[in-house]
Design a protein around this motif. Structure first.
Motif, PDB file in Angstrom:
ATOM      1  N   ILE A 124       0.833  -1.207   0.000  1.00 44.85           N
ATOM      2  CA  ILE A 124       0.000   0.000   0.000  1.00 44.85           C
ATOM      3  C   ILE A 124       0.868   1.257   0.000  1.00 44.85           C
ATOM      4  CG2 ILE A 124      -1.626   1.366   1.372  1.00 44.85           C
ATOM      5  CD1 ILE A 124      -2.939  -0.911  -0.092  1.00 44.85           C
ATOM      6  N   GLY A 125       1.919   1.252   0.815  1.00 44.68           N
ATOM      7  CA  GLY A 125       2.796   2.410   0.897  1.00 44.68           C
ATOM      8  C   GLY A 125       3.488   2.694  -0.425  1.00 44.68           C
ATOM      9  N   TYR A 126       4.028   1.649  -1.067  1.00 44.19           N
ATOM     10  CA  TYR A 126       4.727   1.845  -2.339  1.00 44.19           C
ATOM     11  C   TYR A 126       3.756   2.226  -3.449  1.00 44.19           C
ATOM     12  CZ  TYR A 126       8.221   1.123  -5.963  1.00 44.19           C
ATOM     13  OH  TYR A 126       9.095   1.316  -7.009  1.00 44.19           O
ATOM     14  N   THR A 127       2.571   1.593  -3.449  1.00 43.49           N
ATOM     15  CA  THR A 127       1.559   1.927  -4.458  1.00 43.49           C
ATOM     16  C   THR A 127       1.090   3.368  -4.306  1.00 43.49           C
ATOM     17  OG1 THR A 127       0.803  -0.376  -4.498  1.00 43.49           O
ATOM     18  CG2 THR A 127      -0.688   1.273  -5.401  1.00 43.49           C
ATOM     19  N   THR A 128       0.872   3.778  -3.069  1.00 43.35           N
ATOM     20  CA  THR A 128       0.443   5.163  -2.821  1.00 43.35           C
ATOM     21  C   THR A 128       1.511   6.147  -3.259  1.00 43.35           C
ATOM     22  OG1 THR A 128      -0.830   4.385  -0.909  1.00 43.35           O
ATOM     23  CG2 THR A 128      -0.420   6.752  -1.070  1.00 43.35           C
ATOM     24  N   PHE A 129       2.777   5.799  -3.017  1.00 46.73           N
ATOM     25  CA  PHE A 129       3.877   6.667  -3.436  1.00 46.73           C
ATOM     26  C   PHE A 129       3.897   6.815  -4.954  1.00 46.73           C
ATOM     27  CE2 PHE A 129       8.218   7.486  -4.750  1.00 46.73           C
ATOM     28  CZ  PHE A 129       8.599   8.515  -3.911  1.00 46.73           C
ATOM     29  N   ASN A 130       3.753   5.712  -5.679  1.00 46.20           N
ATOM     30  CA  ASN A 130       3.747   5.773  -7.138  1.00 46.20           C
ATOM     31  C   ASN A 130       2.556   6.575  -7.655  1.00 46.20           C
ATOM     32  OD1 ASN A 130       6.100   4.264  -7.474  1.00 46.20           O
ATOM     33  ND2 ASN A 130       4.997   2.323  -7.453  1.00 46.20           N
ATOM     34  N   TRP A 131       1.413   6.421  -6.998  1.00 49.62           N
ATOM     35  CA  TRP A 131       0.243   7.202  -7.396  1.00 49.62           C
ATOM     36  C   TRP A 131       0.493   8.693  -7.185  1.00 49.62           C
ATOM     37  CZ3 TRP A 131      -2.549  10.214  -3.880  1.00 49.62           C
ATOM     38  CH2 TRP A 131      -3.674  10.867  -4.413  1.00 49.62           C
ATOM     39  N   MET A 132       1.087   9.017  -6.047  1.00 50.19           N
ATOM     40  CA  MET A 132       1.383  10.415  -5.762  1.00 50.19           C
ATOM     41  C   MET A 132       2.385  10.980  -6.763  1.00 50.19           C
ATOM     42  SD  MET A 132       3.896  12.545  -4.355  1.00 50.19           S
ATOM     43  CE  MET A 132       4.921  11.404  -3.427  1.00 50.19           C
ATOM     44  N   GLU A 133       3.369  10.153  -7.156  1.00 50.88           N
ATOM     45  CA  GLU A 133       4.363  10.612  -8.116  1.00 50.88           C
ATOM     46  C   GLU A 133       3.721  10.915  -9.469  1.00 50.88           C
ATOM     47  OE1 GLU A 133       8.604   9.108 -10.066  1.00 50.88           O
ATOM     48  OE2 GLU A 133       7.338   7.736  -8.915  1.00 50.88           O
ATOM     49  N   ARG A 134       2.840  10.045  -9.928  1.00 51.24           N
ATOM     50  CA  ARG A 134       2.147  10.290 -11.203  1.00 51.24           C
ATOM     51  C   ARG A 134       1.256  11.520 -11.113  1.00 51.24           C
ATOM     52  NH1 ARG A 134       1.453   4.661 -10.862  1.00 51.24           N
ATOM     53  NH2 ARG A 134      -0.696   4.976 -10.161  1.00 51.24           N
ATOM     54  N   ARG A 135       0.579  11.663  -9.992  1.00 45.37           N
ATOM     55  CA  ARG A 135      -0.305  12.814  -9.822  1.00 45.37           C
ATOM     56  C   ARG A 135       0.500  14.114  -9.776  1.00 45.37           C
ATOM     57  NH1 ARG A 135      -2.549  16.100  -6.003  1.00 45.37           N
ATOM     58  NH2 ARG A 135      -4.767  16.616  -6.281  1.00 45.37           N
ATOM     59  N   ALA A 136       1.684  14.056  -9.158  1.00 45.23           N
ATOM     60  CA  ALA A 136       2.520  15.249  -9.065  1.00 45.23           C
ATOM     61  C   ALA A 136       2.974  15.714 -10.448  1.00 45.23           C
ATOM     62  CB  ALA A 136       3.730  14.966  -8.178  1.00 45.23           C
ATOM     63  N   ARG A 137       3.220  14.780 -11.342  1.00 43.75           N
ATOM     64  CA  ARG A 137       3.611  15.152 -12.702  1.00 43.75           C
ATOM     65  C   ARG A 137       2.484  15.896 -13.420  1.00 43.75           C
ATOM     66  NH1 ARG A 137       6.195   9.400 -14.760  1.00 43.75           N
ATOM     67  NH2 ARG A 137       8.019   9.344 -13.367  1.00 43.75           N
ATOM     68  N   GLN A 138       1.255  15.503 -13.116  1.00 39.75           N
ATOM     69  CA  GLN A 138       0.108  16.093 -13.799  1.00 39.75           C
ATOM     70  C   GLN A 138      -0.303  17.438 -13.195  1.00 39.75           C
ATOM     71  OE1 GLN A 138      -2.839  13.040 -13.443  1.00 39.75           O
ATOM     72  NE2 GLN A 138      -1.822  11.626 -14.841  1.00 39.75           N
ATOM     73  N   THR A 139      -0.193  17.562 -11.890  1.00 35.75           N
ATOM     74  CA  THR A 139      -0.710  18.740 -11.207  1.00 35.75           C
ATOM     75  C   THR A 139       0.381  19.687 -10.715  1.00 35.75           C
ATOM     76  OG1 THR A 139      -0.724  17.644  -9.037  1.00 35.75           O
ATOM     77  CG2 THR A 139      -2.698  17.393 -10.428  1.00 35.75           C
ATOM     78  N   GLY A 140       1.645  19.227 -10.683  1.00 37.20           N
ATOM     79  CA  GLY A 140       2.700  20.079 -10.141  1.00 37.20           C
ATOM     80  C   GLY A 140       2.637  20.223  -8.638  1.00 37.20           C
ATOM     81  N   ALA A 141       2.092  19.197  -7.955  1.00 41.56           N
ATOM     82  CA  ALA A 141       1.895  19.295  -6.509  1.00 41.56           C
ATOM     83  C   ALA A 141       3.215  19.348  -5.733  1.00 41.56           C
ATOM     84  CB  ALA A 141       1.067  18.096  -6.014  1.00 41.56           C
ATOM     85  N   ILE A 142       4.291  18.811  -6.308  1.00 45.59           N
ATOM     86  CA  ILE A 142       5.571  18.819  -5.609  1.00 45.59           C
ATOM     87  C   ILE A 142       6.043  20.249  -5.347  1.00 45.59           C
ATOM     88  CG2 ILE A 142       8.007  18.239  -5.807  1.00 45.59           C
ATOM     89  CD1 ILE A 142       6.280  15.895  -5.126  1.00 45.59           C
ATOM     90  N   GLY A 143       5.797  21.132  -6.309  1.00 46.35           N
ATOM     91  CA  GLY A 143       6.258  22.507  -6.164  1.00 46.35           C
ATOM     92  C   GLY A 143       5.300  23.418  -5.441  1.00 46.35           C
ATOM     93  N   GLN A 144       4.146  22.889  -5.055  1.00 50.17           N
ATOM     94  CA  GLN A 144       3.150  23.698  -4.362  1.00 50.17           C
ATOM     95  C   GLN A 144       3.376  23.624  -2.856  1.00 50.17           C
ATOM     96  OE1 GLN A 144      -0.562  22.103  -5.694  1.00 50.17           O
ATOM     97  NE2 GLN A 144      -0.327  22.854  -7.784  1.00 50.17           N
ATOM     98  N   TYR A 145       3.529  24.781  -2.249  1.00 51.97           N
ATOM     99  CA  TYR A 145       3.791  24.802  -0.789  1.00 51.97           C
ATOM    100  C   TYR A 145       2.543  24.426  -0.004  1.00 51.97           C
ATOM    101  CZ  TYR A 145       5.333  26.373   3.776  1.00 51.97           C
ATOM    102  OH  TYR A 145       5.665  26.435   5.103  1.00 51.97           O
TER     103      TYR A 145
END
Length: 289
Positions: free
Chosen positions: A268-289
């Motif tokens: 679950i942890g690894y799957t959630t991480f991969n989902w978050m990584e894909r979502r970050a590419r689409q939304t730019g969430a990594i750079g959002q404070y």
């Protein structure tokens, strides 16, 4: 025409480069961990402060002559209520610290301003999260050792069973404890602030897992909920190893569910991480404070 095979670069994607990235993150986190040694003070204070609330309450409820301990002994099979409580509160503290520390690892790096630049590098991104667990495991091992030392010296707590069996239970719980932390850390990047979730998880452990009382005294529906929480098996197994001198065979009913929960939460942890990584590419969430 003869083709000359070029040596594989350590900078190219592969196992070697992933291992180097993980080692670099571990070295960085260990440097930060050792740069601020004042955290050692907390390791001596928290093992006493948090359990003391429950120990003093149990002492008061036992009555002036300690007659209430007969009921406790009949239910738990041990007269050492201090040691019994310590086992439960130590597991609670472990899960609580993992949620705050590992669970907010990516968020802390984001607030430092280093996550986005590291994320753009051609490295194994899960290493940023996995590498954070190394110093955390070391600090928790020190926490458990200091807890055992303090309560052994100040309260005379003695373990009648094998310390190796207690250690085995804790090692078996690492995948489940940290797998939940990985899943939580991935969600924090998306929702930014998730303090309420930490309070929810540690509240569930406090209520359903029997950190200060046996699960058997709970209503039947609450016992059913407790069976789905890995901390229940960890606390019960540690108490069996400590106060009933349980061996491998006696601990199997606790070890096997813990290992199953560990596989589940790591996936679950690894799957959630991969989902978050894909979502970050689409939304730019990594750079959002």
């Amino acid at each position: 025409m003869q083709t000359t095979l070029q040596p594989r670069s350590l900078g190219q994607p592969g196992f070697v480069s992933d291992a180097r990235a993980l080692a670099a993150v571990l070295r960085r986190e260990w440097t930060i961990f050792m740069r601020y040694p004042s955290w050692i003070i907390a390791l001596f204070i928290w093992p006493l402060i948090f359990p003391m609330l429950y120990i003093l309450t149990a002492n008061a409820l036992s009555g002036p002559d300690g007659s209430g301990l007969d009921v406790f002994t009949a239910t738990t099979g041990t007269t050492d209520y201090v040691g019994y409580i310590i086992m439960g509160t130590t597991v609670w503290m472990w899960q609580n610290v993992v949620l705050w520390d590992v669970g907010f690892a990516l968020r802390q790096e984001q607030m430092r301003g280093t996550l986005e630049s590291n994320w753009l590098s051609p490295t194994w991104r899960f290493s940023y999260l996995l590498g954070h667990t190394g110093p955390q495991i070391v600090s928790m091992a020190m926490f458990v050792g200091i807890t055992a030392l303090e309560f052994g010296l100040l309260f005379g707590v003695r373990l009648y069973g094998s310390g190796w069996m207690i250690a085995l239970m804790m090692v078996a719980a690492i995948p489940a404890i940290y797998g939940l932390g990985f899943a939580f850390a991935s969600l924090v990047i998306t929702v930014k602030e998730a303090n309420a979730f930490v309070f929810l998880v540690r509240g569930l452990v406090m209520i359903f897992c029997g950190i200060t009382f046996p699960v058997s005294i709970l209503p039947e529906w609450m016992q059913s909920v407790a069976k789905w929480l890995p901390q229940t098996y960890l606390i019960a197994g540690m108490r069996a190893a400590a106060f009933e001198n349980a061996g491998i065979d006696e601990l199997k009913p606790y070890l096997i569910p813990l290992l199953i929960f560990g596989i589940f939460w790591l996936v679950i942890g690894y799957t959630t991480f991969n989902w978050m990584e894909r979502r970050a590419r689409q939304t730019g969430a990594i750079g959002q404070y």
